[in-house]
Design an enzyme around this catalytic site. Sequence first.
Site, PDB file in Angstrom:
ATOM      1  N   GLU A  61      12.327  41.608  44.885  1.00  0.00           N
ATOM      2  CA  GLU A  61      11.440  40.568  44.351  1.00  0.00           C
ATOM      3  C   GLU A  61      10.470  40.113  45.428  1.00  0.00           C
ATOM      4  OE1 GLU A  61      13.246  37.098  42.580  1.00  0.00           O
ATOM      5  OE2 GLU A  61      11.293  36.397  41.832  1.00  0.00           O
ATOM      6  N   GLU A  91      11.475  32.365  33.959  1.00  0.00           N
ATOM      7  CA  GLU A  91      12.182  31.652  35.023  1.00  0.00           C
ATOM      8  C   GLU A  91      11.567  30.264  35.175  1.00  0.00           C
ATOM      9  OE1 GLU A  91      13.995  33.087  39.186  1.00  0.00           O
ATOM     10  OE2 GLU A  91      11.833  33.188  39.116  1.00  0.00           O
TER      11      GLU A  91
HETATM   12 MN    MN Z   1      11.564  34.874  40.471  1.00  0.00          MN
END
Ligand code: MN
Length: 293
Positions: A149, A243
Amino acid sequence: MPGNLLGIHALVLTGEVDADAVRVAADTAADAGYDLLEVSLHDLDGLDTATSRQDLASAGLGVVGSRGLAPDADVSSDDSAIVDRGVALLRHSVDAVADLGGSLLSGALYSALHKYANPVSTVGRSNAIAALAELSSYAASRGVTLGLEVCNRYETNVVNTAHQAVCMADEIDADNVVVHLDSYHMNIEEDDFVRPVHEARERLGYVHIGENHRGYLGAGHIDFWSLFHALVNVGYTGPVTFESFSSAVVAEGLSSDLAVWRNLWDDGGALAHHARRFMADGLAAAHPTACRS
Ligand code: MN
């Protein structure tokens, strides 16, 4: 047209990871129409993987595991003992994902999740690449893909841009390592929401959709339309996960690591329904209409 699987981070719904919390989160996510639940692995000992695996399957949900590392267990450290603890934590996390029935572990797997005081060292970056190369073999044996990420400068000093993630993935050189983009981090570090998608292109394996303040989608200033268009234009067919964080739902440690100080919403269930519609509508609208003769 085949749609992307749509997911939701469990911290929208619960800060706990015990079996009861995961079951309630899974049922709520499924009720809102999601395909995937992302479970943060910040409390590995608190997870009941066998029970949660059954509950996720009963809800018809896939599962993704996510995490960052810790200052005393960090594969980007110069200290081999700290690197070794980071490797052990990652192997444990791969096991947790596989035991939950998942096939993707993603996040800041290459470093701790906090504000570093200095740039990553050459040795530290090499340590992270070597650790993830070794981990990728173990993950493959358990049917797990690793996602790198791309996180902003206040949460890591190792991978802040898609370009850096692609470089690291190339150096790790494993088929089961993918790049994970997140609109919240892209807003801070990237030129725009299009170039990083094209940069990652065939390496792109996971996407987080979050507002610039991590609250309600559309309440901030992220240009989601450019991002959705770019994802469609490169033919991205992987999962897209919402998210969001608010002080209304807190996971001890993780929430502070992410600097979740403000209350951006109270009702995670209502937020989940809204975000599912926002992502599905945005991605559908981004598909070009068929030519007519
Ligand atoms: Mn994230």
